[in-house]
Design an enzyme around this catalytic site. Structure first.
Site, PDB file in Angstrom:
ATOM      1  N   SER A   1       3.136  -1.799  10.515  1.00 49.60           N
ATOM      2  CA  SER A   1       4.581  -1.834  10.792  1.00 49.60           C
ATOM      3  C   SER A   1       5.202  -3.195  10.487  1.00 49.60           C
ATOM      4  CB  SER A   1       4.863  -1.407  12.240  1.00 49.60           C
ATOM      5  OG  SER A   1       4.449  -0.076  12.452  1.00 49.60           O
TER       6      SER A   1
ATOM      7  N   GLY B   1       2.128   2.584  10.805  1.00 52.77           N
ATOM      8  CA  GLY B   1       3.072   3.695  10.678  1.00 52.77           C
ATOM      9  C   GLY B   1       3.766   4.080  11.973  1.00 52.77           C
TER      10      GLY B   1
ATOM     11  N   HIS C   1      -9.815   1.000   4.811  1.00 55.05           N
ATOM     12  CA  HIS C   1      -8.540   1.259   5.500  1.00 55.05           C
ATOM     13  C   HIS C   1      -8.771   2.238   6.652  1.00 55.05           C
ATOM     14  CE1 HIS C   1      -4.425   2.471   6.278  1.00 55.05           C
ATOM     15  NE2 HIS C   1      -4.057   1.357   5.656  1.00 55.05           N
TER      16      HIS C   1
ATOM     17  N   GLU D   1      -5.623  -4.837  10.569  1.00 54.21           N
ATOM     18  CA  GLU D   1      -4.669  -3.740  10.715  1.00 54.21           C
ATOM     19  C   GLU D   1      -5.000  -2.952  11.984  1.00 54.21           C
ATOM     20  OE1 GLU D   1      -2.651  -2.699   6.753  1.00 54.21           O
ATOM     21  OE2 GLU D   1      -4.359  -1.387   6.981  1.00 54.21           O
TER      22      GLU D   1
ATOM     23  N   GLU E   1      -7.111   4.663   7.627  1.00 55.62           N
ATOM     24  CA  GLU E   1      -6.868   6.078   7.311  1.00 55.62           C
ATOM     25  C   GLU E   1      -8.089   6.704   6.649  1.00 55.62           C
ATOM     26  OE1 GLU E   1      -3.107   5.443   5.374  1.00 55.62           O
ATOM     27  OE2 GLU E   1      -2.230   4.975   7.326  1.00 55.62           O
TER      28      GLU E   1
ATOM     29  N   ASN F   1       0.861  -1.182   0.000  1.00 55.51           N
ATOM     30  CA  ASN F   1       0.000   0.000   0.000  1.00 55.51           C
ATOM     31  C   ASN F   1       0.897   1.232   0.000  1.00 55.51           C
ATOM     32  OD1 ASN F   1      -1.792   2.050   0.438  1.00 55.51           O
ATOM     33  ND2 ASN F   1      -2.559   1.294   2.408  1.00 55.51           N
TER      34      ASN F   1
ATOM     35  N   LYS G   1       0.072   4.249  -0.360  1.00 47.28           N
ATOM     36  CA  LYS G   1      -0.610   5.419   0.210  1.00 47.28           C
ATOM     37  C   LYS G   1      -0.412   6.634  -0.718  1.00 47.28           C
ATOM     38  CE  LYS G   1      -0.423   3.186   4.637  1.00 47.28           C
ATOM     39  NZ  LYS G   1      -0.343   3.275   6.094  1.00 47.28           N
TER      40      LYS G   1
HETATM   41  P1  13P Z   1       2.766   0.591   7.708  1.00 45.08           P
HETATM   42  O1  13P Z   1       3.319  -0.704   7.177  1.00 45.08           O
HETATM   43  O2  13P Z   1       3.486   1.796   7.211  1.00 45.08           O
HETATM   44  O3  13P Z   1       2.600   0.553   9.191  1.00 45.08           O
HETATM   45  O4  13P Z   1       1.274   0.743   7.089  1.00 45.08           O
HETATM   46  C1  13P Z   1       0.417  -0.336   7.165  1.00 45.08           C
HETATM   47  C2  13P Z   1      -0.786  -0.055   6.374  1.00 45.08           C
HETATM   48  O5  13P Z   1      -1.544   0.843   6.672  1.00 45.08           O
HETATM   49  C3  13P Z   1      -1.024  -0.899   5.194  1.00 45.08           C
HETATM   50  O6  13P Z   1      -2.281  -0.670   4.658  1.00 45.08           O
END
Ligand code: 13P
Length: 256
Positions: A209, A169, A91, A163, A93, A4, A6
Site C-alpha cells: 500500500s 493491497g 512474493h 512486504e 501472493e 509490480n 501483477k
Molecule cells: P500494493 O502496493 O497494491 O499494496 O501491492 C504491493 C505489492 O505486492 C508489491 O509487490
C-alpha cells in the site's frame, strides 16, 4: 523503485502504461533505479517500449529449474530472452496464494542469480504472525533460507523487499516505526550473515500500500531504500509521486 503490475493489463494497455511512465518519470530515472514487472507475456513489448531509457523490465517470478518437463513454468533464460533483467522472487501472493515454500524460494534465488539476473527477494509476515509477536522471526527465517548458498558477490544483485502480507493491497501500510524496525532487523541479519559493509549496502525496499500520501515518510526512513509498488504503479501520476519521493531521498543522501 519497482512497479509490480501483477496480473493486469493487456498488450496495448501495457505498452501505453510503460510509455506514459517513461515519459512522466523523465530525469527521475537518473536518480532512482526503476524497474517495471509486467506479466510474462508482456515483458517483450514493455522492454521494447522502454528501450533506450534508464528503466528496466523484470519478471514477477521464474522457475527454479533450468529447462525441461515442467509444464506451465517459465525459465530465467526465457524471461531474459524476452528482455527481463530482474526477477521478483518469493512474493507473498506466491508464498501464500500458491504455497511456495522457503526451500523453493531459495532454489529460485540461486537459479536466477546463477543466470545473471538481478532479483527482488520478498519477505514479510502475515497478520496472524505479527499479532502473535513473530514478525521479526518470520522475516529473518525467510531471509536466511532464501540466501542459503548465495555468495557475497551475488549479493550485489539482490534487493530485499519487506512486504508485510497484511499491508498488500489493503490500503493499510506499515507504520513508519514498524517499517523501520523490520528493515533494521533485516539489515542486521544481512550484516551477521555476511559482513557489516554488505549489511549497510544492500538495498531494502518497502512494499504494501505504498502511495503518494505515505511514500515521502516511508522512503525517508533510515533503512528504507525504495519501494515495491503494486496498485499505485498502474496509475502514472501515483507512480510518479512515489518515485519522486525516492528521488528526494537520494538527493538528501547526496547532500550529507
Ligand atoms: P500494493 O502496493 O497494491 O499494496 O501491492 C504491493 C505489492 O505486492 C508489491 O509487490
Amino acid at each position: 523503485m519497482g512497479g509490480n503490475w501483477k496480473m493486469n493489463l493487456d498488450r496495448a494497455g501495457a505498452v501505453k502504461l510503460a510509455s506514459a511512465t517513461r515519459e512522466a518519470l523523465g530525469s527521475i530515472t537518473s536518480a532512482v533505479d526503476v524497474v517495471l514487472f509486467p506479466s510474462f507475456t508482456l515483458i517483450e513489448p514493455v522492454a521494447t517500449a522502454l528501450a533506450g531509457s534508464a528503466m528496466a523490465v523484470g519478471a514477477q517470478d521464474c522457475s527454479a529449474e533450468a529447462l525441461g518437463a515442467f509444464t506451465g513454468q517459465v525459465s530465467c533464460d526465457m524471461v531474459k530472452e524476452a528482455g527481463a533483467t530482474w526477477c521478483v522472487i518469493g512474493h507473498s501472493e506466491r508464498r501464500h496464494g500458491l504455497a511456495e515454500s522457503d526451500d523453493l524460494v531459495g532454489e529460485k534465488v540461486l537459479r536466477a542469480l546463477g543466470s545473471g539476473m538481478k532479483i527482488v527477494l520478498c519477505v514479510g509476515e502475515t497478520k496472524q504472525e505479527r499479532e502473535a509477536g513473530h514478525a521479526h522471526q518470520v522475516n529473518v527465517r525467510q531471509l536466511r533460507s532464501a540466501l542459503v548458498d548465495v555468495t557475497e558477490e551475488h549479493m550485489a544483485h539482490v534487493v530485499v523487499a519487506y512486504e508485510p502480507v497484511w499491508a498488500i493491497g489493503t490500503g493499510l501500510s506499515a507504520s513508519p516505526q514498524d517499517a523501520q524496525d523490520a528493515h533494521h532487523q533485516l539489515r542486521r541479519e544481512l550484516a551477521s550473515l555476511y559482513n557489516a559493509p554488505l549489511g549497510d549496502s544492500v538495498r531494502i525496499v518497502y512494499g504494501g500500500s505504498l502511495n503518494p500520501a505515505n511514500a515521502s515518510t516511508l522512503c525517508a526512513l533510515p533503512d528504507v531504500d525504495g519501494g515495491l509498488v503494486g496498485g499505485a504503479s498502474l496509475k502514472v501520476p501515483d507512480f510518479l509521486a512515489v518515485c519522486a519521493a525516492a528521488a528526494a531521498r537520494t538527493a538528501a543522501n547526496l547532500a550529507h
